[in-house]
Design an enzyme around this catalytic site. Sequence first.
Site, mmCIF file in Angstrom:
data_model
loop_
_atom_site.group_PDB
_atom_site.id
_atom_site.type_symbol
_atom_site.label_atom_id
_atom_site.label_comp_id
_atom_site.label_asym_id
_atom_site.label_seq_id
_atom_site.Cartn_x
_atom_site.Cartn_y
_atom_site.Cartn_z
ATOM 1 N N GLU A 237 9.569 25.621 53.027
ATOM 2 C CA GLU A 237 9.878 26.749 52.083
ATOM 3 C C GLU A 237 9.235 26.792 50.578
ATOM 4 O O GLU A 237 9.287 27.962 50.013
ATOM 5 C CB GLU A 237 11.625 26.493 51.632
ATOM 6 C CG GLU A 237 12.387 26.764 52.958
ATOM 7 C CD GLU A 237 13.691 26.972 52.563
ATOM 8 O OE1 GLU A 237 14.060 27.808 51.626
ATOM 9 O OE2 GLU A 237 14.431 25.921 52.834
ATOM 10 N N SER A 377 21.012 22.410 46.031
ATOM 11 C CA SER A 377 21.326 22.487 44.400
ATOM 12 C C SER A 377 20.526 21.688 43.627
ATOM 13 O O SER A 377 19.715 20.647 44.104
ATOM 14 C CB SER A 377 22.660 22.176 44.318
ATOM 15 O OG SER A 377 23.012 20.791 44.451
#
Lengths: 402, 372
Positions: A237, A377
Amino acid sequence: MDLRYSSDDLAFRDATRRWFETNVPKVELKTLDERREWHRTLFAAGYVGMGWPPEYGGQAASALRQAIVADEMARVNAPPTINGLGIGIVGPTIIHHGTEAHKHRYLKKILAADELWCQLYSEPNAGSDLASLKTRAEDKGDHFEVNGQKIWTSYGAISDWGLLLARTDTSVAKHRGISCFLINIRQPGVDVRPLKQVTGNQEFCEVFMTGARVEKSDLVGRLGQGWEIAQTTLSYERGGNSLARVTRYTSAFHELVKAARGLRRGGRPLIDDPLVRAKLGRIYAELEVQRYAALRVLSALDKGEGPGAASSITKLSYSEFEKRYFELALEILGPYGQITAGLPEQLNTRVSASSGHGETWAYAYLWSRAGTIYSGSSEIQKNVIGERVLGLPKEARADRVK
Amino acid sequence: MDFAFNDDQQLLKNAARSFLDEQCTSAVVRGLWDDPRGESEAMWKDMAQLGWLGLSLPEAYGGSGLGMVETAILLEEMGRAAYPGPYLPTVLAAHAIAAAGTKEQKARWLPGIATGGARATSAFVDSDLSWDPATTATRAEKAGTGWRLSGAKQFVAWAHVADVVLVPARAPEGLTLFLVEPASAGLALKPVTAIDLGTRWAAIALDNVSVGPDAVLGAPGSGERLVTELLRRGSVAASAEMLGAARRCLDMSVGYAKVREQFGQPIGSFQAIRHKCAEMLLEVENSHAAVYYAAWALDAAAPDAALAASVAKSYVSEAARRVCGEALQVHGGIGFTWEYDLHLYQKRAKALEPMYGDADWHRELILRHVTD
């Protein structure tokens, strides 16, 4: 150390720039069909799946070339490809871990956006602790039956297929009982419900699977290998888009400067207010640091050095910066920054935020809260950096099986 | 495109690390705190032998003709060692002499600097705290064929050991850079003591100091450009040294967090500590990118070199301060003691923070670059 582009790369950049200047859509793409059409135009021009191996329809393009294309797209604010997760994550996963039959069946349709893909990872009770996911895939002899709920599924509403993580063994440690599947989500057992976000938009979905069917042949890798596969997909990613992201931030910065020239406070333009100047200078400095850091990562990728766990530094850095950026921008713009409709003409610019969509300052501000939560996160990134980059001891955890 | 050091640069870095690890231990640094000169003559000579003093000087004057990237590599290692001495101000001033000096000026100063026989510095700040060369108040009046300089300079690094000081002064032609020898009549030097005992500053009072026509560096009136370039280079140099100090503090913190136990576990296993260390690493790595991008941009005369220098200085000034401060927090009480070495690096980073323009000033410069 030499940060110049080679003459070949410069020629490639110039050709890419010319192509996008000529071909970028002049009007906003509204329908799915229009976006699919644009995706196929990009594909035909060789700008989709460039990094994939040639035998699967790619060009094995270098990280730098891919970054150049992403950057040139950002420069003209070109709409993104429609099948981002398919191209960026599902395709590479199939290439690395899939069977020949998978590659034959799925890859071409991903590139051509004949089939759109999403990722079915997070669950209501498995966010940061993804490995605790509860969706079950049960072996029914000739197929797997899937039951469970996924959430935060980007592009779920427009997708045809999903890359699914589901539990296939409850008797082993949680990381080892997960398998990876390809699932058709256009079937009666799958219910996709859009989720309205704080931005007012609906990019995420909830996906309910009740007696949904996955073919035996659509298991990716071995049973129980799902967690390991998911770890590799997460690293696909990052990296390649970092330059493009900075280019979009920079365009937005110039819009902010324009606004600061137009708005007045205490009888003078905001741009002449030392407090505003300090904030603008701070944003731009950080923006450039992001660019230098992106070049550094890119140069390593280009030499075939995978960033590994260090990609967590990139993700933490840009997502936290993006929040600071739009907080400062809205401090400068005052209440104007919060307007979503009815902005005065001179402020009615399309701010290009990391979402890739041209939006208002208000939207960019709200959207900037997503980055420090999605795909791990900030707190999870800091754990990864602490453990795997700095080598700090693991924390004592109640669920860790010795 | 390659952001990594090449083989020669990596060798230089390794050599600097091993030399400073051996010769510039914290015991050596501490030993020089009470020394009136504050630096080691032997170490200076060794650094000359290693080619560090002439690193970026032309080969014709005893240098190696290398660039800012190599200089930054050395300065990062010096920051890591809290090296006490006039390396940064000397090579900075030498670079200006090499860039703008006459043949005679270069022959007079550069070979001596390259071989370790001479030291140099620059006096940028007047009593006004501004780093904007336009605010220079020190005056230069014509006196016969030469000049007479009057004014007050502050925070001149290592002036007490310098053989020559670059002094910007306002002449009828505009800002002009002068080469002034501290022994000149009318020049009074007053050292101050600050928190980093490995950094020495002095105030310089100039009361009708006479210098010859050959003391002008560049043409009269060319000072604004020269000083601006010097400050730019100094900003990147100081950022490199702050980066080294910050990375040292990070490394010490990570090492300490692995072995220090509380509540029956290493404190590095607690997220409160681990997350702090991760944030420190993030700022250190971003600082690395900022320092070496700017150094490369100066060497390549890239169009954004001036911008990059200001970006580096504004970012690293604050990042290094935060990283060093958080290091103290990770260490707790031991980090607050004089005996523990952490404060050496923390104070070095702090000493460089306002030099060559603080973060606020550089952010203003950045905005001028992008909006003017």
